[in-house]
Design a protein around this motif. Sequence first.
Motif, PDB file in Angstrom:
ATOM      1  N   GLU A  69     -55.069 -87.350 -21.138  1.00 45.82           N
ATOM      2  CA  GLU A  69     -54.061 -87.354 -19.909  1.00 45.82           C
ATOM      3  C   GLU A  69     -53.805 -88.928 -19.547  1.00 45.82           C
ATOM      4  N   PRO A  70     -52.733 -89.552 -19.714  1.00 50.07           N
ATOM      5  CA  PRO A  70     -52.595 -91.004 -19.767  1.00 50.07           C
ATOM      6  C   PRO A  70     -52.236 -91.356 -18.059  1.00 50.07           C
ATOM      7  N   THR A  71     -52.775 -92.539 -17.863  1.00 57.50           N
ATOM      8  CA  THR A  71     -52.579 -92.915 -16.331  1.00 57.50           C
ATOM      9  C   THR A  71     -51.822 -94.257 -16.558  1.00 57.50           C
ATOM     10  N   PRO A  72     -50.370 -94.272 -16.840  1.00 60.42           N
ATOM     11  CA  PRO A  72     -49.793 -95.563 -17.004  1.00 60.42           C
ATOM     12  C   PRO A  72     -50.244 -96.543 -15.770  1.00 60.42           C
ATOM     13  N   GLU A 132     -60.214 -97.572 -19.775  1.00 61.36           N
ATOM     14  CA  GLU A 132     -60.442 -96.729 -18.775  1.00 61.36           C
ATOM     15  C   GLU A 132     -59.401 -96.409 -17.589  1.00 61.36           C
ATOM     16  N   GLY A 133     -58.724 -97.746 -17.358  1.00 58.78           N
ATOM     17  CA  GLY A 133     -57.602 -97.899 -16.192  1.00 58.78           C
ATOM     18  C   GLY A 133     -56.463 -97.212 -16.796  1.00 58.78           C
ATOM     19  N   LEU A 134     -56.342 -96.713 -18.153  1.00 59.78           N
ATOM     20  CA  LEU A 134     -54.922 -96.101 -18.553  1.00 59.78           C
ATOM     21  C   LEU A 134     -55.563 -94.712 -18.724  1.00 59.78           C
ATOM     22  N   GLY A 135     -56.815 -94.333 -18.422  1.00 52.22           N
ATOM     23  CA  GLY A 135     -57.118 -92.919 -18.597  1.00 52.22           C
ATOM     24  C   GLY A 135     -58.073 -92.559 -19.723  1.00 52.22           C
ATOM     25  N   TYR A 136     -58.640 -93.537 -20.337  1.00 51.04           N
ATOM     26  CA  TYR A 136     -59.425 -93.152 -21.528  1.00 51.04           C
ATOM     27  C   TYR A 136     -60.549 -92.912 -20.959  1.00 51.04           C
ATOM     28  N   ARG A 137     -61.487 -91.984 -21.852  1.00 52.79           N
ATOM     29  CA  ARG A 137     -62.875 -91.549 -21.455  1.00 52.79           C
ATOM     30  C   ARG A 137     -63.397 -91.271 -22.736  1.00 52.79           C
ATOM     31  N   VAL A 138     -64.970 -92.128 -23.214  1.00 54.77           N
ATOM     32  CA  VAL A 138     -65.758 -92.019 -24.284  1.00 54.77           C
ATOM     33  C   VAL A 138     -65.987 -90.614 -24.192  1.00 54.77           C
ATOM     34  N   MET A 139     -65.782 -89.755 -25.200  1.00 57.43           N
ATOM     35  CA  MET A 139     -66.210 -88.505 -25.419  1.00 57.43           C
ATOM     36  C   MET A 139     -67.448 -88.360 -26.288  1.00 57.43           C
ATOM     37  N   PRO A 140     -68.241 -87.185 -26.421  1.00 57.01           N
ATOM     38  CA  PRO A 140     -69.341 -87.122 -27.361  1.00 57.01           C
ATOM     39  C   PRO A 140     -69.136 -87.473 -28.714  1.00 57.01           C
ATOM     40  N   LYS A 141     -67.851 -86.815 -29.121  1.00 61.62           N
ATOM     41  CA  LYS A 141     -67.657 -87.184 -30.505  1.00 61.62           C
ATOM     42  C   LYS A 141     -66.704 -88.527 -30.837  1.00 61.62           C
ATOM     43  N   THR A 142     -66.479 -89.304 -29.896  1.00 57.79           N
ATOM     44  CA  THR A 142     -65.725 -90.500 -29.866  1.00 57.79           C
ATOM     45  C   THR A 142     -66.314 -91.401 -31.164  1.00 57.79           C
ATOM     46  N   LYS A 143     -65.186 -91.899 -31.810  1.00 54.08           N
ATOM     47  CA  LYS A 143     -65.660 -92.847 -33.141  1.00 54.08           C
ATOM     48  C   LYS A 143     -64.698 -94.094 -32.722  1.00 54.08           C
ATOM     49  N   ILE A 144     -65.417 -95.269 -32.743  1.00 55.69           N
ATOM     50  CA  ILE A 144     -64.633 -96.550 -32.701  1.00 55.69           C
ATOM     51  C   ILE A 144     -64.347 -97.136 -34.136  1.00 55.69           C
ATOM     52  N   LEU A 145     -63.323 -97.398 -34.613  1.00 55.28           N
ATOM     53  CA  LEU A 145     -62.884 -98.125 -35.921  1.00 55.28           C
ATOM     54  C   LEU A 145     -62.392 -99.357 -35.607  1.00 55.28           C
ATOM     55  N   ALA A 146     -63.505-100.212 -36.383  1.00 56.98           N
ATOM     56  CA  ALA A 146     -63.390-101.759 -36.046  1.00 56.98           C
ATOM     57  C   ALA A 146     -62.509-102.328 -37.262  1.00 56.98           C
ATOM     58  N   THR A 147     -61.453-103.189 -37.167  1.00 59.12           N
ATOM     59  CA  THR A 147     -60.600-103.753 -38.213  1.00 59.12           C
ATOM     60  C   THR A 147     -60.680-105.350 -37.800  1.00 59.12           C
ATOM     61  N   GLY A 148     -60.121-106.055 -38.724  1.00 60.72           N
ATOM     62  CA  GLY A 148     -60.084-107.432 -38.660  1.00 60.72           C
ATOM     63  C   GLY A 148     -61.039-108.441 -38.856  1.00 60.72           C
ATOM     64  N   GLY A 149     -60.844-109.841 -38.937  1.00 57.52           N
ATOM     65  CA  GLY A 149     -62.024-110.562 -39.015  1.00 57.52           C
ATOM     66  C   GLY A 149     -63.497-110.413 -38.679  1.00 57.52           C
ATOM     67  N   ALA A 150     -63.372-110.297 -37.513  1.00 57.78           N
ATOM     68  CA  ALA A 150     -64.625-110.146 -36.613  1.00 57.78           C
ATOM     69  C   ALA A 150     -65.503-108.851 -37.197  1.00 57.78           C
ATOM     70  N   SER A 151     -64.819-107.849 -37.611  1.00 56.92           N
ATOM     71  CA  SER A 151     -65.246-106.591 -37.997  1.00 56.92           C
ATOM     72  C   SER A 151     -66.454-106.648 -39.118  1.00 56.92           C
TER      73      SER A 151
END
Length: 524
Positions: free
Chosen positions: A311-314, A424-443
């Motif tokens: 449910e996005p909130t532009p 979160e301002g765009l409508g995002y909410r962390v869910m119990p099954k949420t994964k974060i995929l990290a890429t790039g140098g600092a990962s």
Amino acid sequence: MAEPAARSCCLGWDFSTQQVKVVAVDAELNVFYEDSVHFDRDLLEFGTQGGVHVHENGLTVTSPVLMWVKALDIILEKMKTSGFDFSQVLALSGAGQQHGSVYWKTGASQVLTSLSPNLPLHEQLQACFSISDCPVWMDSSTTAQCRQLEAAVGGAQALSCLTGSRAYERFTGNQIAKIYQQNPEAYSHTERISLVSSFAASLFLGSYSPIDYSDGSGMNLLQIQGKVWSQACLGACAPHLEEKLGSPVPSCSVVGAVSSYYVQRYGFPPGCKVVAFTGDNPASLAGMRLEEGDIAVSLGTSDTLFLWLQEPTPALEGHIFCNPVDTQHYMALLCFKNGSLMREKIRDESASRSWSEFSKALQSTEMGNGGNLGFYFDVMEITPEIVGRHRFSAENREVSAFPWDVEIRALIEGQFMAKRIHAEGLGYRVMPKTKILATGGASHNRDILQVLADVFGAPVYVIDTANSACVGSAYRAFHGLAAETDVPFSEVVKLAPNPRLAATPTPGASQVRDHQNLVIAFAL
């Protein structure tokens, strides 16, 4: 040497800023072939730097359309010379740099449908474009057109609610408006306008490919809820625009079979399907196999967040696109300029230029940093528009400096807290099954990833994304073959390599986070 055993596959293409790249992925989702053509190195005659021409005003940035066509010729000949077995290709799809546009001249469709297999594409398509140098995503010359478009629909927020983003100079509608205003003759001689993605698909189809919903969301023209062109936006940009764009289609659509040109010249099977091409960012979401509630964080020169939204909130910051692998859902993109260069600066100033010392500071300071918070923007930030270094003590007073170890944690926690709040301002909410995929140098820095896990309250995984747009395009080709039977994308890619768990949230992180949220929301 024995001939390699033939294996059925899908091809994934990426028409990016600096190169055209291809991968072949077999039914077990293994990448077994890849190749590329680099514009600056392999196509010197076009005189690009970084794949583009930056014009004298410093704002106008274009790429020669025939360079992209010739690159495809070269890479297909390389594949043929290497012995690649085109007869095993079931389907293909691809990605294009987002926002760039291609202008087909009146009569070009007849040339496309009657290509001779005896000649390369670039020789046959030379006279097919009304604009020879195409505007690309780096262009920032359309500020006047952006203001006109926003005014026509009732302001920046109204445009964002309609199309997923406020008006941006690089977005295609504003580029089309500029061409119509400054070069009306070329516009009137244009029978079709493609995105880079649908242009590339058209080369394979031998006819005009429709624009897909996901890449079409980066134009300031598509109503992201209804998935149709906005009449108000079209009218504000140029006349007769709807007929020049054609109707948009779902991103998993099979748009046709490959042109007989490829069957006769390279040995593609006549039944090889072309699945709608999309933008490079949506294709990367597919390549990273994001699912509902997931986030991908690219920690590079600039930091980028990809979000899967229901449910996005532009908003005035960030972008909402139609989701490339699930027509019912959306994706969001947030860009932050002060990424790795800012981290390196604080490393140099506070940790004797040593990542090891930087990590020690994160290990030795407590989660929440004793209430100390910092925001570090040495260059003007995009999200939000702000510059300078701002430090707040535990008493919520602005201070001029922190101890070296507090400074380092303040930087990393502040960067990730800002990302979470804007998401979160765009409508995002962390869910119990949420994964974060990290890429790039600092990962590669486990201590930075631990802070990421704590701030978002979700496990962090790392994944190899060297070819994410290409591989995502091959996955999308497989999905296109299966989509007519309603097989979800996640089922199609279940055999792909799994990301590796790198960090899980520290117990008690949520309480610390709630306190920080209040302070950061106030500060930002």
